[in-house]
Design a protein around this motif. Structure first.
Motif, PDB file in Angstrom:
ATOM      1  N   PRO A 135      11.439 -26.262  24.397  1.00  9.91           N
ATOM      2  CA  PRO A 135      11.472 -27.616  24.951  1.00  9.91           C
ATOM      3  C   PRO A 135      12.903 -28.100  25.100  1.00  9.91           C
ATOM      4  O   PRO A 135      13.738 -27.876  24.216  1.00  9.91           O
ATOM      5  CB  PRO A 135      10.723 -28.446  23.879  1.00  9.91           C
ATOM      6  CG  PRO A 135       9.901 -27.461  23.135  1.00  9.91           C
ATOM      7  CD  PRO A 135      10.673 -26.170  23.149  1.00  9.91           C
ATOM      8  N   PRO A 136      13.244 -28.750  26.224  1.00  8.12           N
ATOM      9  CA  PRO A 136      14.613 -29.234  26.424  1.00  8.12           C
ATOM     10  C   PRO A 136      15.121 -30.094  25.285  1.00  8.12           C
ATOM     11  O   PRO A 136      16.290 -30.052  24.953  1.00  8.12           O
ATOM     12  CB  PRO A 136      14.519 -30.036  27.730  1.00  8.12           C
ATOM     13  CG  PRO A 136      13.354 -29.459  28.456  1.00  8.12           C
ATOM     14  CD  PRO A 136      12.379 -29.039  27.392  1.00  8.12           C
ATOM     15  N   SER A 137      14.239 -30.887  24.654  1.00 12.41           N
ATOM     16  CA  SER A 137      14.695 -31.769  23.586  1.00 12.41           C
ATOM     17  C   SER A 137      15.233 -30.983  22.412  1.00 12.41           C
ATOM     18  O   SER A 137      16.124 -31.441  21.693  1.00 12.41           O
ATOM     19  CB  SER A 137      13.545 -32.676  23.126  1.00 12.41           C
ATOM     20  OG  SER A 137      12.433 -31.894  22.730  1.00 12.41           O
ATOM     21  N   GLU A 142      21.127 -34.257  20.547  1.00 15.42           N
ATOM     22  CA  GLU A 142      21.901 -35.481  20.625  1.00 15.42           C
ATOM     23  C   GLU A 142      21.344 -36.452  21.664  1.00 15.42           C
ATOM     24  O   GLU A 142      21.643 -37.644  21.626  1.00 15.42           O
ATOM     25  CB  GLU A 142      23.377 -35.180  20.937  1.00 15.42           C
ATOM     26  CG  GLU A 142      23.610 -34.498  22.271  1.00 15.42           C
ATOM     27  CD  GLU A 142      23.593 -32.983  22.184  1.00 15.42           C
ATOM     28  OE1 GLU A 142      24.513 -32.359  22.715  1.00 15.42           O
ATOM     29  OE2 GLU A 142      22.646 -32.425  21.618  1.00 15.42           O
ATOM     30  N   LEU A 143      20.554 -35.956  22.603  1.00 14.17           N
ATOM     31  CA  LEU A 143      19.933 -36.803  23.623  1.00 14.17           C
ATOM     32  C   LEU A 143      18.485 -37.049  23.230  1.00 14.17           C
ATOM     33  O   LEU A 143      17.592 -36.264  23.544  1.00 14.17           O
ATOM     34  CB  LEU A 143      20.016 -36.136  24.998  1.00 14.17           C
ATOM     35  CG  LEU A 143      21.418 -35.987  25.583  1.00 14.17           C
ATOM     36  CD1 LEU A 143      21.361 -35.220  26.897  1.00 14.17           C
ATOM     37  CD2 LEU A 143      22.068 -37.340  25.787  1.00 14.17           C
ATOM     38  N   MET A 144      18.242 -38.146  22.530  1.00 13.83           N
ATOM     39  CA  MET A 144      16.903 -38.432  22.026  1.00 13.83           C
ATOM     40  C   MET A 144      16.030 -39.014  23.132  1.00 13.83           C
ATOM     41  O   MET A 144      16.500 -39.790  23.953  1.00 13.83           O
ATOM     42  CB  MET A 144      16.977 -39.389  20.842  1.00 13.83           C
ATOM     43  CG  MET A 144      17.576 -38.766  19.591  1.00 13.83           C
ATOM     44  SD  MET A 144      17.609 -39.919  18.205  1.00 13.83           S
ATOM     45  CE  MET A 144      18.915 -41.011  18.757  1.00 13.83           C
ATOM     46  N   GLY A 145      14.771 -38.637  23.101  1.00 12.66           N
ATOM     47  CA  GLY A 145      13.815 -39.158  24.065  1.00 12.66           C
ATOM     48  C   GLY A 145      13.126 -38.047  24.829  1.00 12.66           C
ATOM     49  O   GLY A 145      13.769 -37.069  25.222  1.00 12.66           O
ATOM     50  N   PRO A 149      11.989 -39.530  32.646  1.00  7.13           N
ATOM     51  CA  PRO A 149      13.380 -39.569  33.108  1.00  7.13           C
ATOM     52  C   PRO A 149      14.319 -38.739  32.237  1.00  7.13           C
ATOM     53  O   PRO A 149      15.252 -38.105  32.745  1.00  7.13           O
ATOM     54  CB  PRO A 149      13.735 -41.060  33.045  1.00  7.13           C
ATOM     55  CG  PRO A 149      12.427 -41.774  33.138  1.00  7.13           C
ATOM     56  CD  PRO A 149      11.452 -40.892  32.417  1.00  7.13           C
ATOM     57  N   MET A 150      14.083 -38.723  30.920  1.00  4.78           N
ATOM     58  CA  MET A 150      14.954 -37.944  30.044  1.00  4.78           C
ATOM     59  C   MET A 150      14.703 -36.451  30.190  1.00  4.78           C
ATOM     60  O   MET A 150      15.637 -35.641  30.114  1.00  4.78           O
ATOM     61  CB  MET A 150      14.769 -38.378  28.596  1.00  4.78           C
ATOM     62  CG  MET A 150      15.392 -39.723  28.282  1.00  4.78           C
ATOM     63  SD  MET A 150      17.173 -39.790  28.644  1.00  4.78           S
ATOM     64  CE  MET A 150      17.819 -38.759  27.339  1.00  4.78           C
ATOM     65  N   ARG A 151      13.458 -36.064  30.397  1.00  2.00           N
ATOM     66  CA  ARG A 151      13.176 -34.637  30.619  1.00  2.00           C
ATOM     67  C   ARG A 151      13.871 -34.157  31.897  1.00  2.00           C
ATOM     68  O   ARG A 151      14.411 -33.047  31.941  1.00  2.00           O
ATOM     69  CB  ARG A 151      11.669 -34.389  30.704  1.00  2.00           C
ATOM     70  CG  ARG A 151      10.936 -34.517  29.377  1.00  2.00           C
ATOM     71  CD  ARG A 151       9.574 -33.850  29.429  1.00  2.00           C
ATOM     72  NE  ARG A 151       8.725 -34.391  30.471  1.00  2.00           N
ATOM     73  CZ  ARG A 151       7.907 -35.431  30.314  1.00  2.00           C
ATOM     74  NH1 ARG A 151       7.840 -36.044  29.132  1.00  2.00           N
ATOM     75  NH2 ARG A 151       7.156 -35.855  31.309  1.00  2.00           N
ATOM     76  N   GLU A 152      13.854 -34.993  32.922  1.00  4.81           N
ATOM     77  CA  GLU A 152      14.516 -34.618  34.174  1.00  4.81           C
ATOM     78  C   GLU A 152      16.023 -34.503  33.969  1.00  4.81           C
ATOM     79  O   GLU A 152      16.665 -33.565  34.465  1.00  4.81           O
ATOM     80  CB  GLU A 152      14.218 -35.665  35.247  1.00  4.81           C
ATOM     81  CG  GLU A 152      14.847 -35.344  36.598  1.00  4.81           C
ATOM     82  CD  GLU A 152      14.523 -36.377  37.662  1.00  4.81           C
ATOM     83  OE1 GLU A 152      15.095 -36.293  38.759  1.00  4.81           O
ATOM     84  OE2 GLU A 152      13.699 -37.282  37.395  1.00  4.81           O
ATOM     85  N   LEU A 153      16.608 -35.448  33.215  1.00  4.80           N
ATOM     86  CA  LEU A 153      18.044 -35.409  32.955  1.00  4.80           C
ATOM     87  C   LEU A 153      18.409 -34.153  32.171  1.00  4.80           C
ATOM     88  O   LEU A 153      19.382 -33.457  32.496  1.00  4.80           O
ATOM     89  CB  LEU A 153      18.470 -36.657  32.180  1.00  4.80           C
ATOM     90  CG  LEU A 153      19.935 -36.714  31.730  1.00  4.80           C
ATOM     91  CD1 LEU A 153      20.871 -36.719  32.929  1.00  4.80           C
ATOM     92  CD2 LEU A 153      20.176 -37.941  30.845  1.00  4.80           C
TER      93      LEU A 153
END
Length: 454
Positions: A135-137, A142-145, A149-153
């Motif tokens: 998973p990207p997270s 450091e990039l929480m969420g 929109p956050m998955r795309e980023l």
């Protein structure tokens, strides 16, 4: 030693180029095949889908628009498990290669290539493809969420980071632009190098060259020793140019010259020094203003915004608010030795509905305030200090904010809060500009923002 697990495909109509690449890569990868006609790609994909494709952009003699290669890239990206794609291109086709990056390519290599660079690019792209199965997270803690929109980023960061392309990060104050820049650095081939952040909005024009390019002893009154500039200090790593939109036009010209020539000349030196940094820049300036030549040089913008990442404001990803609240409340409970408390009924709904004009930074400050000042067994909405600024409710014709209560006591705290809010509004959220208007340093203004919960 060859790696028998990865299948590499070289898709190029120039048989000499394909042969040279195959001989080089077979030293490390046992399964390396070649194909000179994209029309035969479907049959190959049915037989054994490759893990990585080295893709030429033009196949028909005389074609130079890259449309054939980009079409193949789109087909590969549409697969259920797309291979990593490295574009092979002539130097003059670099703008096409950048378009390929935007469509999902992992990297690009110019012909004739450097063997070590090609091998490193292949190894890195394969490593990133393997990591992308997670998973990207988990790749960017450091990039929480985990909102859409956050998955795309995070997906865009994963695609852009392994390349050498310059990146411009856009977003409002407090959204985490520096965290995005650090995530790019940590996922890049320069991760072992230095990540150096420079607040361009806080650099006086008088010391701009010395700070960025360095100086020699005796080159000016206070130059008591040689000093390396930020470009030299970040050699082999990433230089993060924050608040790039606040630079005046004269220093913009000096920065452009350094980026164009890939060299800097320290003050007092008689010869330039080469630079080896990747540039990631950021600004909270409205995107339309970046294209105003009176504000920002178009030629510098062209150098900096090869890839543009837009960080969503917190109000556009409300699904992330509960997780962020839990993280920061837990963080400050531990930091200040306070007991673990839950949010009172209805508080979470109100916090999720809040627009958070200061974004994640404001949420963090609000959580710290709640942990310190909250006196009830549960956190209430009021503990977070999110009352609307009095300035927004004041009559337009009022000449000054209301300063006194009915008992005649003066409200200096309220006046300070309203003054800061007014400065931020006039500066359109630009922290550096608001700080200058108020006669404060950026650090002092941040402390006051936290104090007043702005």
């Amino acid at each position: 030693m060859a790696d028998s697990t990865a299948h590499l495909l070289i898709l190029d109509d120039d048989t000499d180029v394909a042969y040279a690449a195959r001989m080089l890569l077979r030293r490390r990868h046992a399964a390396v095949s070649t194909l000179d006609d994209p029309a035969r790609l479907d049959a190959l994909l049915r037989a054994d889908a490759p893990d990585l494709v080295l893709l030429d952009l033009n196949f028909t003699p005389g074609r130079v628009d890259g449309a054939e290669g980009l079409a193949v890239l789109d087909r590969l990206q549409a697969l259920a498990r797309p291979p990593a794609v490295i574009v092979l291109t002539a130097y003059a086709d670099v703008p096409l290669a950048v378009e390929a990056l935007k469509r999902g390519a992992a990297d690009f290599i110019t012909k004739p290539w450097d063997n070590a660079r090609l091998v490193a690019a292949v190894d890195n792209a394969l490593a990133r493809r393997t990591a992308s199965a997670a998973p990207p997270s988990s790749l960017m803690p450091e990039l929480m969420g985990d909102s859409a929109p956050m998955r795309e980023l995070k997906s865009m960061i994963a695609s852009v980071a392994p390349t050498e392309a310059n990146v411009m990060v856009l977003g409002e104050n407090g959204v985490g632009k520096e965290l995005v820049a650090r995530a790019i650095h940590h996922a890049s081939r320069r991760a072992a190098g230095t990540f150096l952040a420079v607040d361009m909005g806080a650099l006086p024009e008088s010391t701009f060259e010395s700070e960025l390019f360095g100086h020699r002893k005796g080159s000016f009154t206070d130059a008591r020793a040689d000093r390396s500039g930020r470009f030299q200090a970040a050699r082999g790593g990433t230089l993060f140019l924050d608040e790039i939109g606040n630079m005046a036009l004269p220093p913009q010209a000096k920065l452009l010259t350094a980026l164009e020539r890939r060299e800097v000349t320290p003050i007092g030196a008689d010869r330039p020094e080469p630079i080896d940094v990747r540039i990631v820049s950021a600004t909270n300036l409205e995107e339309a203003r970046l294209f105003d030549p009176c504000v920002f040089r178009p030629d510098l913008l062209f150098r900096l915004n090869t890839i543009v990442l837009r960080v969503p404001p917190l109000r556009a990803r409300r699904d992330d608010v509960p997780g962020l609240l839990h993280h920061y409340l837990s963080l400050y409970e531990g930091q200040y030795g306070r007991p673990v408390r839950e949010l009172a009924g209805g508080a979470l709904e109100r916090l999720c509905a809040w627009d958070w004009p200061g974004n994640v930074r404001a949420l963090r400050h609000a959580c710290e305030r709640a942990v310190i000042l909250g006196a009830q067994p549960e956190y209430r909405f009021e503990d977070f200090g999110l009352a609307a600024p009095a300035l927004a409710q004041a009559p337009a014709q009022a000449s000054a904010p209301a300063l006194a209560r009915e008992d005649g006591d003066f409200k200096l705290g309220a006046l300070e809060r309203e003054t800061i809010a007014a400065a931020l509004d006039k500066a359109k959220g630009n922290i550096s500009l608001a700080a200058r208007m108020l006669g404060l340093s950026r650090a002092a203004l941040y402390r006051k923002l936290g104090k007043h919960g702005i």
